[in-house]
Design a protein around this motif. Sequence first.
Motif, mmCIF file in Angstrom:
data_model
loop_
_atom_site.group_PDB
_atom_site.id
_atom_site.type_symbol
_atom_site.label_atom_id
_atom_site.label_comp_id
_atom_site.label_asym_id
_atom_site.label_seq_id
_atom_site.Cartn_x
_atom_site.Cartn_y
_atom_site.Cartn_z
ATOM 1 N N TYR A 218 0.901 -1.228 -0.024
ATOM 2 C CA TYR A 218 -0.038 -0.006 -0.078
ATOM 3 C C TYR A 218 0.929 1.091 -0.052
ATOM 4 C CZ TYR A 218 -3.887 -3.012 1.309
ATOM 5 O OH TYR A 218 -4.913 -4.134 1.159
ATOM 6 N N CYS A 219 2.199 1.096 0.828
ATOM 7 C CA CYS A 219 2.803 2.420 0.836
ATOM 8 C C CYS A 219 4.275 2.099 1.002
ATOM 9 C CB CYS A 219 2.366 3.195 2.373
ATOM 10 S SG CYS A 219 3.080 2.060 3.700
ATOM 11 N N ASN A 220 4.683 0.754 0.559
ATOM 12 C CA ASN A 220 6.066 0.361 0.299
ATOM 13 C C ASN A 220 7.056 0.551 1.525
ATOM 14 O OD1 ASN A 220 5.156 0.408 -2.487
ATOM 15 N ND2 ASN A 220 6.170 2.122 -2.938
ATOM 16 N N GLN A 221 6.351 0.463 2.739
ATOM 17 C CA GLN A 221 7.182 0.376 4.107
ATOM 18 C C GLN A 221 7.186 -1.065 4.429
ATOM 19 O OE1 GLN A 221 8.604 3.263 5.084
ATOM 20 N NE2 GLN A 221 7.967 3.915 3.197
ATOM 21 N N LEU A 222 8.319 -1.307 5.282
ATOM 22 C CA LEU A 222 8.309 -2.479 5.860
ATOM 23 C C LEU A 222 7.460 -3.016 6.767
ATOM 24 C CD1 LEU A 222 12.209 -2.612 6.038
ATOM 25 C CD2 LEU A 222 11.004 -3.870 4.198
ATOM 26 N N LEU A 223 6.594 -4.252 6.869
ATOM 27 C CA LEU A 223 5.679 -4.662 7.665
ATOM 28 C C LEU A 223 6.610 -5.100 8.965
ATOM 29 C CD1 LEU A 223 3.509 -6.829 5.336
ATOM 30 C CD2 LEU A 223 3.224 -4.446 6.216
ATOM 31 N N GLN A 224 5.779 -4.988 10.259
ATOM 32 C CA GLN A 224 6.377 -5.562 11.456
ATOM 33 C C GLN A 224 5.355 -6.443 12.066
ATOM 34 O OE1 GLN A 224 9.015 -4.179 12.549
ATOM 35 N NE2 GLN A 224 9.184 -2.829 10.954
ATOM 36 N N ARG A 225 5.825 -7.635 12.475
ATOM 37 C CA ARG A 225 4.969 -8.725 13.119
ATOM 38 C C ARG A 225 4.116 -8.127 14.291
ATOM 39 N NH1 ARG A 225 5.058 -14.177 12.734
ATOM 40 N NH2 ARG A 225 6.892 -14.432 11.866
ATOM 41 N N LYS A 226 2.882 -8.423 14.107
ATOM 42 C CA LYS A 226 1.839 -8.146 15.171
ATOM 43 C C LYS A 226 1.658 -9.099 15.926
ATOM 44 C CE LYS A 226 -2.549 -5.465 15.455
ATOM 45 N NZ LYS A 226 -3.532 -4.767 14.763
#
Length: 305
Positions: A218-226
Amino acid sequence: MIARIPPDHRKVNYLREQLYRIGAGYSGECNVDSYIERSRFPKSTKIFTDVHLRISPKFTFQIDTLIITERYVLIVEVKNIKGTIRFVQNPPHLEQVLETGHEAVIDCPVYQIESNKLNLDEWFFQRGINLKTIGLVVLANPNTKVKDVPQDFPIIYKKQIPFYLQSLRRSEPVLSPAQINEISRKIAIEQQEFNPFPLCSYFNIDHQDLRTGFVCHYCNQLLQRKSSRTWCCQSCEKDVKNPYESGISDWFMLVKNSLTNEECRKFLDLKDSNAARYVLSTSLLVKKGKSTRTFYILGNTKTHH
């Protein structure tokens, strides 16, 4: 590709420009196709779009639109360009000036068509067909201003297409309906599928320059585990469940057509080989090889390469 490229990468602006041009070009071609469809043609006429043909083992050529009638074979090159363009003949190119004052140099569409006329004539000749083609440049944007137009080559706006095609009907017949059907059959059989994958090779980018981990598309940022099954983007606050499929898809689209445990672990920033094994085993990939030579390829979809 842009989602995986660092914002300060040397080719990021080039990739954005290519993405814009591809989108604008496709939009322009669809727009022009609608005007072609409104034109009246004999029943035997065949119209092909996005034609890719091969004239040697290492050389293919591409045509936006190809119209084959009893009286002519016409190559149509579509340009969706904003602002003002000026044709420069030596060396052949276009100079574009936007309303913002920004200037750019663009490949000359007349030169592109002349090259494709030679290529298509050669393709016909190799198949025992003695036929000469003609060309037409169509400007998809009606607000494009044109300067220094070549006097000996047709360049028109999209709304002028029906009138121009009508003028060609006065030509003498060069093909019979049976010949048109045979040529169309050969084109359909020999049509080359355009395959730019993997994109790193296509754009000459080192795959080690790519950002690793799971990327928010969506915004090209890295995901973090939730949680154990959910990842989140701290930038746009989107939740993503099991982003493994998207990450693996990125690899095959960008890097190459096979994937090992080690490559998976490094590309997706997984903690160890067991985590990579889990991701690979739960995917739809096909396992090949044994032991340390194990690798994975795409399954029932077309392999990129």
